[in-house]
Design a protein around this motif. Structure first.
Motif, mmCIF file in Angstrom:
data_model
loop_
_atom_site.group_PDB
_atom_site.id
_atom_site.type_symbol
_atom_site.label_atom_id
_atom_site.label_comp_id
_atom_site.label_asym_id
_atom_site.label_seq_id
_atom_site.Cartn_x
_atom_site.Cartn_y
_atom_site.Cartn_z
ATOM 1 N N LEU A 49 -3.459 15.511 -23.498
ATOM 2 C CA LEU A 49 -4.115 16.699 -23.666
ATOM 3 C C LEU A 49 -3.278 17.910 -23.167
ATOM 4 C CD1 LEU A 49 -6.736 18.088 -24.823
ATOM 5 C CD2 LEU A 49 -7.602 17.974 -22.416
ATOM 6 N N LEU A 50 -2.910 17.855 -21.626
ATOM 7 C CA LEU A 50 -2.102 18.897 -21.144
ATOM 8 C C LEU A 50 -0.747 19.146 -22.056
ATOM 9 C CD1 LEU A 50 -1.451 20.752 -19.088
ATOM 10 C CD2 LEU A 50 -0.424 18.965 -17.460
ATOM 11 N N ARG A 51 -0.342 18.060 -22.472
ATOM 12 C CA ARG A 51 0.996 18.223 -23.229
ATOM 13 C C ARG A 51 0.713 18.865 -24.476
ATOM 14 N NH1 ARG A 51 4.783 12.882 -24.698
ATOM 15 N NH2 ARG A 51 6.627 14.074 -24.226
ATOM 16 N N SER A 52 -0.301 18.576 -25.166
ATOM 17 C CA SER A 52 -0.634 19.334 -26.321
ATOM 18 C C SER A 52 -1.020 20.530 -26.201
ATOM 19 C CB SER A 52 -1.886 18.830 -27.019
ATOM 20 O OG SER A 52 -1.791 17.358 -27.472
ATOM 21 N N ALA A 53 -1.641 20.836 -25.137
ATOM 22 C CA ALA A 53 -1.928 22.396 -25.013
ATOM 23 C C ALA A 53 -0.691 23.188 -24.494
ATOM 24 C CB ALA A 53 -2.928 22.520 -23.486
ATOM 25 N N GLU A 54 -0.185 22.597 -23.715
ATOM 26 C CA GLU A 54 1.229 23.233 -23.397
ATOM 27 C C GLU A 54 2.252 23.656 -24.702
ATOM 28 O OE1 GLU A 54 2.317 22.221 -18.712
ATOM 29 O OE2 GLU A 54 3.130 20.659 -20.050
ATOM 30 N N GLY A 55 2.234 22.996 -25.653
ATOM 31 C CA GLY A 55 2.951 22.686 -26.929
ATOM 32 C C GLY A 55 2.359 23.603 -27.930
ATOM 33 N N GLY A 56 1.009 24.063 -27.780
ATOM 34 C CA GLY A 56 0.365 24.913 -28.680
ATOM 35 C C GLY A 56 -0.456 24.129 -29.948
ATOM 36 N N ASP A 57 -0.245 22.900 -29.627
ATOM 37 C CA ASP A 57 -1.052 21.996 -30.689
ATOM 38 C C ASP A 57 -2.348 21.492 -30.449
ATOM 39 O OD1 ASP A 57 1.911 21.992 -31.736
ATOM 40 O OD2 ASP A 57 2.155 20.204 -30.331
ATOM 41 N N LEU A 58 -3.117 22.045 -29.579
ATOM 42 C CA LEU A 58 -4.409 21.604 -29.352
ATOM 43 C C LEU A 58 -5.459 22.110 -30.302
ATOM 44 C CD1 LEU A 58 -5.753 19.924 -27.127
ATOM 45 C CD2 LEU A 58 -6.138 22.248 -25.961
ATOM 46 N N THR A 59 -6.309 21.400 -30.638
ATOM 47 C CA THR A 59 -7.309 22.003 -31.761
ATOM 48 C C THR A 59 -8.523 21.715 -31.189
ATOM 49 O OG1 THR A 59 -5.970 20.606 -33.358
ATOM 50 C CG2 THR A 59 -8.395 21.245 -33.956
ATOM 51 N N VAL A 60 -9.391 22.948 -31.224
ATOM 52 C CA VAL A 60 -10.756 23.178 -30.705
ATOM 53 C C VAL A 60 -11.663 22.869 -31.838
ATOM 54 C CG1 VAL A 60 -12.252 25.078 -29.795
ATOM 55 C CG2 VAL A 60 -9.558 25.117 -29.213
ATOM 56 N N ALA A 61 -12.790 22.077 -31.313
ATOM 57 C CA ALA A 61 -13.792 21.687 -32.132
ATOM 58 C C ALA A 61 -15.077 22.276 -31.629
ATOM 59 C CB ALA A 61 -13.797 20.069 -32.317
ATOM 60 N N ARG A 62 -15.541 23.184 -32.117
ATOM 61 C CA ARG A 62 -16.754 24.021 -31.314
ATOM 62 C C ARG A 62 -17.896 23.439 -32.157
ATOM 63 N NH1 ARG A 62 -14.775 28.276 -28.480
ATOM 64 N NH2 ARG A 62 -13.004 29.347 -29.317
ATOM 65 N N SER A 63 -18.724 23.131 -31.572
ATOM 66 C CA SER A 63 -20.382 22.795 -31.609
ATOM 67 C C SER A 63 -21.317 23.211 -30.744
ATOM 68 C CB SER A 63 -20.193 21.174 -31.919
ATOM 69 O OG SER A 63 -20.009 20.725 -30.498
ATOM 70 N N GLU A 64 -22.470 23.045 -30.878
ATOM 71 C CA GLU A 64 -23.753 23.465 -30.080
ATOM 72 C C GLU A 64 -23.651 22.279 -29.115
ATOM 73 O OE1 GLU A 64 -27.387 24.145 -32.015
ATOM 74 O OE2 GLU A 64 -26.791 26.132 -32.526
ATOM 75 N N LEU A 65 -23.676 22.908 -27.939
ATOM 76 C CA LEU A 65 -23.804 21.734 -26.646
ATOM 77 C C LEU A 65 -25.040 22.329 -25.728
ATOM 78 C CD1 LEU A 65 -20.060 22.415 -25.512
ATOM 79 C CD2 LEU A 65 -21.038 20.603 -27.201
ATOM 80 N N GLN A 66 -25.561 20.947 -25.277
ATOM 81 C CA GLN A 66 -26.643 21.392 -24.165
ATOM 82 C C GLN A 66 -25.959 21.268 -22.831
ATOM 83 O OE1 GLN A 66 -29.691 22.027 -24.820
ATOM 84 N NE2 GLN A 66 -29.447 21.943 -26.708
ATOM 85 N N VAL A 67 -25.912 22.376 -22.019
ATOM 86 C CA VAL A 67 -25.553 22.377 -20.998
ATOM 87 C C VAL A 67 -25.854 21.520 -19.653
ATOM 88 C CG1 VAL A 67 -25.267 24.029 -18.908
ATOM 89 C CG2 VAL A 67 -25.164 25.109 -21.217
ATOM 90 N N GLN A 68 -26.972 21.169 -19.791
ATOM 91 C CA GLN A 68 -27.674 20.307 -18.785
ATOM 92 C C GLN A 68 -26.806 18.916 -18.898
ATOM 93 O OE1 GLN A 68 -29.202 20.897 -15.932
ATOM 94 N NE2 GLN A 68 -28.843 18.789 -15.356
ATOM 95 N N ALA A 69 -26.692 18.357 -20.167
ATOM 96 C CA ALA A 69 -25.958 17.070 -20.593
ATOM 97 C C ALA A 69 -24.437 17.338 -19.958
ATOM 98 C CB ALA A 69 -26.339 16.721 -22.068
ATOM 99 N N LEU A 70 -23.999 18.306 -20.378
ATOM 100 C CA LEU A 70 -22.451 18.528 -20.063
ATOM 101 C C LEU A 70 -22.312 18.454 -18.720
ATOM 102 C CD1 LEU A 70 -19.532 19.386 -21.054
ATOM 103 C CD2 LEU A 70 -20.403 21.804 -20.966
ATOM 104 N N LEU A 71 -23.300 19.061 -17.890
ATOM 105 C CA LEU A 71 -23.142 19.184 -16.268
ATOM 106 C C LEU A 71 -23.538 17.804 -15.726
ATOM 107 C CD1 LEU A 71 -24.701 22.599 -15.467
ATOM 108 C CD2 LEU A 71 -22.274 22.321 -15.920
ATOM 109 N N SER A 72 -24.258 17.271 -16.311
ATOM 110 C CA SER A 72 -24.635 15.668 -15.857
ATOM 111 C C SER A 72 -23.541 14.877 -16.072
ATOM 112 C CB SER A 72 -25.958 15.276 -16.704
ATOM 113 O OG SER A 72 -27.024 16.019 -16.139
#
Length: 185
Positions: A49-72
Motif C-alpha cells: 500500500l505504501l509503495r502504491s501511495a508513493e507511486g501515485g497508484d492508490l485507488t480510493v473506494a469511498r463508502s458509508e462507514l460506521q465509526v464505532q465499527a471502524l474504531l472497534s
C-alpha cells in the motif's frame, strides 16, 4: 522490512517447535502460528500500500462507514498487544452514530499505524485513547497516550523511516500522513 522479518522468524520458530513436539503438532500453537502468519501478510499488504501511495497508484473506494465499527476494528487488531502490556484502551465515538464517507481499508491502515505508535510508546498500565468527532463539517480522529515526544522527534515525526524505536522501523506515521493528505484530503 524489519517487522516482516520478525513475523517470518516467529512463524519459523513456531513451526520448529511444532515439528519437534513429541506426539505431533501441539494444538495450542496453531492459533499462535495462524496469528503470526496473518500479521505477516498484513504487514506485506501495508508495505505494498505504501509503495502504491508513493507511486501515485492508490485507488480510493469511498463508502458509508460506521465509526464505532471502524474504531472497534482498530482496537481488536491490537488486542493481544494491549493485553500483554496491560494497557487501558478507551474508545469514544462522538459522531452521534451517523455514518461517515470514507475508504474503510485506508482509514483502517491509517488508524492502525498511529494507534500502533501510541501502544508501542506506552508503558505498562498506561491509557491509550482512540476517538472520533465531527467538527466544522470534518471528521477528526484522535489517538493519544501519556508519552511525550521530544522536540527533536516532533520535527521529524512524519519523515519516511524516522523512528524512536530502533533501526528498520518508522514508516507508519509517514504512511498515515501521505495517505491522508494525498488521497483522503
Amino acid at each position: 522490512f524489519h517487522d516482516v522479518t520478525n513475523f517470518a522468524a516467529g512463524i519459523r520458530g513456531l513451526c520448529e517447535i511444532m515439528a519437534d513436539a513429541p506426539g505431533g503438532v501441539d494444538a495450542e500453537l496453531m492459533p499462535l502460528l495462524r496469528g503470526s502468519a496473518e500479521k505477516m501478510v498484513d504487514e506485506i499488504q501495508r508495505l505494498r500500500l505504501l509503495r502504491s501511495a508513493e507511486g501515485g497508484d492508490l485507488t480510493v473506494a469511498r463508502s458509508e462507514l460506521q465509526v464505532q465499527a471502524l474504531l472497534s476494528g482498530v482496537v481488536a487488531h491490537f488486542a493481544d498487544e494491549t493485553a500483554a502490556r496491560r494497557l487501558e484502551v478507551s474508545v469514544t465515538d462522538k459522531t452521534g452514530g451517523a455514518p461517515i464517507l470514507g475508504d474503510r481499508d485506508l482509514l483502517h491502515v491509517i488508524l492502525c499505524d498511529v494507534f500502533q505508535n501510541a501502544v508501542e510508546a506506552s508503558g505498562r498500565d498506561d491509557r491509550v485513547t482512540l476517538s472520533c468527532e465531527s467538527a466544522n463539517g470534518e471528521i477528526v480522529f484522535r489517538i493519544g497516550n501519556p508519552a511525550v515526544l521530544s522536540d527533536e522527534a516532533k520535527v521529524h515525526l512524519f519523515e519516511r523511516s524516522f523512528t524512536t524505536r530502533g533501526a528498520g522501523k518508522g514508516v507508519g506515521a509517514y504512511r498515515a500522513k501521505l495517505i491522508c493528505e494525498r488521497y483522503l484530503g
